[in-house]
Design a protein around this motif. Structure first.
Motif, PDB file in Angstrom:
ATOM      1  N   LYS A  93       0.765  -1.189   0.013  1.00  0.00           N
ATOM      2  CA  LYS A  93      -0.019   0.180   0.107  1.00  0.00           C
ATOM      3  C   LYS A  93       0.783   1.264  -0.070  1.00  0.00           C
ATOM      4  N   ALA A  94       1.926   1.329   0.865  1.00  0.00           N
ATOM      5  CA  ALA A  94       2.955   2.304   0.710  1.00  0.00           C
ATOM      6  C   ALA A  94       3.540   2.624  -0.420  1.00  0.00           C
ATOM      7  N   ARG A  95       3.965   1.510  -1.191  1.00  0.00           N
ATOM      8  CA  ARG A  95       4.694   1.712  -2.569  1.00  0.00           C
ATOM      9  C   ARG A  95       3.738   2.096  -3.496  1.00  0.00           C
ATOM     10  N   ALA A  96       2.376   1.484  -3.424  1.00  0.00           N
ATOM     11  CA  ALA A  96       1.508   1.990  -4.478  1.00  0.00           C
ATOM     12  C   ALA A  96       1.154   3.400  -4.162  1.00  0.00           C
ATOM     13  N   ALA A  97       1.081   4.074  -2.990  1.00  0.00           N
ATOM     14  CA  ALA A  97       0.793   5.346  -2.706  1.00  0.00           C
ATOM     15  C   ALA A  97       2.286   6.337  -3.397  1.00  0.00           C
ATOM     16  N   GLY A  98       3.380   5.808  -3.541  1.00  0.00           N
ATOM     17  CA  GLY A  98       4.575   6.402  -4.157  1.00  0.00           C
ATOM     18  C   GLY A  98       5.780   6.297  -3.324  1.00  0.00           C
ATOM     19  N   CYS A  99       5.776   5.749  -2.121  1.00  0.00           N
ATOM     20  CA  CYS A  99       6.725   5.546  -1.515  1.00  0.00           C
ATOM     21  C   CYS A  99       8.032   4.618  -2.229  1.00  0.00           C
ATOM     22  N   ASN A 100       9.201   5.118  -2.073  1.00  0.00           N
ATOM     23  CA  ASN A 100      10.300   4.259  -2.774  1.00  0.00           C
ATOM     24  C   ASN A 100      10.912   3.002  -1.917  1.00  0.00           C
ATOM     25  N   ALA A 101      10.568   3.382  -0.434  1.00  0.00           N
ATOM     26  CA  ALA A 101      11.035   2.256   0.382  1.00  0.00           C
ATOM     27  C   ALA A 101      10.292   2.247   1.465  1.00  0.00           C
ATOM     28  N   TYR A 102      10.181   1.345   2.397  1.00  0.00           N
ATOM     29  CA  TYR A 102       9.337   1.048   3.461  1.00  0.00           C
ATOM     30  C   TYR A 102      10.198   0.372   4.689  1.00  0.00           C
ATOM     31  N   PHE A 103      10.051   1.023   5.804  1.00  0.00           N
ATOM     32  CA  PHE A 103      10.869   0.513   6.969  1.00  0.00           C
ATOM     33  C   PHE A 103       9.709   0.177   8.027  1.00  0.00           C
ATOM     34  N   ALA A 104       9.517  -0.773   8.735  1.00  0.00           N
ATOM     35  CA  ALA A 104       8.592  -0.911   9.953  1.00  0.00           C
ATOM     36  C   ALA A 104       9.409  -0.719  11.253  1.00  0.00           C
ATOM     37  N   LYS A 105       8.454   0.302  12.174  1.00  0.00           N
ATOM     38  CA  LYS A 105       9.173   0.457  13.555  1.00  0.00           C
ATOM     39  C   LYS A 105       8.863  -0.846  14.243  1.00  0.00           C
ATOM     40  N   PRO A 106       9.811  -1.275  15.213  1.00  0.00           N
ATOM     41  CA  PRO A 106      11.174  -0.445  15.284  1.00  0.00           C
ATOM     42  C   PRO A 106      11.984  -0.956  14.239  1.00  0.00           C
ATOM     43  N   TYR A 107      13.003  -0.040  13.760  1.00  0.00           N
ATOM     44  CA  TYR A 107      13.810  -0.313  12.757  1.00  0.00           C
ATOM     45  C   TYR A 107      15.293  -0.201  13.246  1.00  0.00           C
ATOM     46  N   SER A 108      16.035  -0.756  12.471  1.00  0.00           N
ATOM     47  CA  SER A 108      17.654  -0.793  12.681  1.00  0.00           C
ATOM     48  C   SER A 108      17.989   0.849  11.945  1.00  0.00           C
ATOM     49  N   PRO A 109      18.610   1.527  13.010  1.00  0.00           N
ATOM     50  CA  PRO A 109      19.215   2.794  12.592  1.00  0.00           C
ATOM     51  C   PRO A 109      20.346   2.466  11.542  1.00  0.00           C
ATOM     52  N   ARG A 110      21.063   1.443  11.706  1.00  0.00           N
ATOM     53  CA  ARG A 110      22.034   1.062  10.739  1.00  0.00           C
ATOM     54  C   ARG A 110      21.527   1.112   9.200  1.00  0.00           C
ATOM     55  N   LEU A 111      20.657   0.258   9.242  1.00  0.00           N
ATOM     56  CA  LEU A 111      19.816  -0.052   8.112  1.00  0.00           C
ATOM     57  C   LEU A 111      19.004   0.988   7.286  1.00  0.00           C
ATOM     58  N   LEU A 112      18.390   1.900   8.203  1.00  0.00           N
ATOM     59  CA  LEU A 112      17.740   3.169   7.757  1.00  0.00           C
ATOM     60  C   LEU A 112      18.912   4.058   7.146  1.00  0.00           C
ATOM     61  N   LEU A 113      19.828   4.533   7.746  1.00  0.00           N
ATOM     62  CA  LEU A 113      20.938   5.083   7.038  1.00  0.00           C
ATOM     63  C   LEU A 113      21.506   4.551   5.827  1.00  0.00           C
ATOM     64  N   ALA A 114      21.680   3.312   5.819  1.00  0.00           N
ATOM     65  CA  ALA A 114      22.294   2.651   4.573  1.00  0.00           C
ATOM     66  C   ALA A 114      21.298   3.090   3.619  1.00  0.00           C
ATOM     67  N   LYS A 115      19.923   2.574   3.674  1.00  0.00           N
ATOM     68  CA  LYS A 115      18.742   3.116   2.629  1.00  0.00           C
ATOM     69  C   LYS A 115      18.859   4.479   2.509  1.00  0.00           C
ATOM     70  N   ILE A 116      18.803   5.273   3.236  1.00  0.00           N
ATOM     71  CA  ILE A 116      18.900   6.908   2.759  1.00  0.00           C
ATOM     72  C   ILE A 116      20.094   6.878   1.979  1.00  0.00           C
ATOM     73  N   LYS A 117      21.176   6.421   2.161  1.00  0.00           N
ATOM     74  CA  LYS A 117      22.519   6.741   1.669  1.00  0.00           C
ATOM     75  C   LYS A 117      22.176   6.179   0.019  1.00  0.00           C
ATOM     76  N   GLU A 118      21.513   4.994  -0.016  1.00  0.00           N
ATOM     77  CA  GLU A 118      21.096   4.724  -1.558  1.00  0.00           C
ATOM     78  C   GLU A 118      20.504   5.850  -2.203  1.00  0.00           C
ATOM     79  N   PHE A 119      19.740   6.788  -1.452  1.00  0.00           N
ATOM     80  CA  PHE A 119      19.001   7.568  -2.236  1.00  0.00           C
ATOM     81  C   PHE A 119      19.758   8.982  -2.353  1.00  0.00           C
ATOM     82  N   LEU A 120      20.598   9.237  -1.406  1.00  0.00           N
ATOM     83  CA  LEU A 120      21.507  10.180  -1.438  1.00  0.00           C
ATOM     84  C   LEU A 120      22.888  10.003  -1.309  1.00  0.00           C
ATOM     85  N   PRO A 121      23.407   9.613  -2.211  1.00  0.00           N
ATOM     86  CA  PRO A 121      24.965   8.991  -2.387  1.00  0.00           C
ATOM     87  C   PRO A 121      25.946  10.191  -1.865  1.00  0.00           C
TER      88      PRO A 121
END
Length: 121
Positions: A93-121
């Motif tokens: 549903k999130a991707r259908a709305a237009g989200c490029n990625a999805y993280f469920a809480k609680p999330y790994s801060p390390r993995l979230l930062l890694a995903k952000i860096k994929e979009f903002l190298p």
């Protein structure tokens, strides 16, 4: 120039966690606590990336994402859903709305930062 991230989150404690995490990684933070403020901030600030909670006051994150993606000047901004909505089908549903990625809480801060860096190298 530091990259700017719009954090759309209605819970102050969750915003503080993201503020600390993203600030320590060198990102500038813009914050919005509800759906309408998120749209206004995206239009005014044109952030490099948006972290979108789904359960928000006024407009939910799905609707906010759709409206942002409908704006020509904003449609290419990556949006990562960061939400406690983690039931079967919520990521779809999130991707259908237009989200490029999805993280469920609680999330790994390390993995979230890694995903952000994929979009903002």
């Amino acid at each position: 120039m530091s990259r700017r991230i719009l954090v759309v989150e209605d819970q102050e404690d969750n915003r503080q966690i993201l503020r600390d995490l993203l600030g320590s990684a060198g990102y500038d933070i813009i914050e919005a606590g509800d759906g309408e403020a998120a749209i206004a901030a995206a239009k005014a600030e044109k952030p490099d990336l948006i972290l979108m909670d789904i359960q928000l006051p006024l407009l939910d994150g799905y609707e906010v994402t759709r409206r942002i993606k409908d704006e020509m000047a904003l449609k290419d901004i990556p949006i990562i859903a960061v939400t406690s909505y983690a039931l079967s089908g919520d990521e779809v549903k999130a991707r259908a709305a237009g989200c490029n990625a999805y993280f469920a809480k609680p999330y790994s801060p390390r993995l979230l930062l890694a995903k952000i860096k994929e979009f903002l190298p």
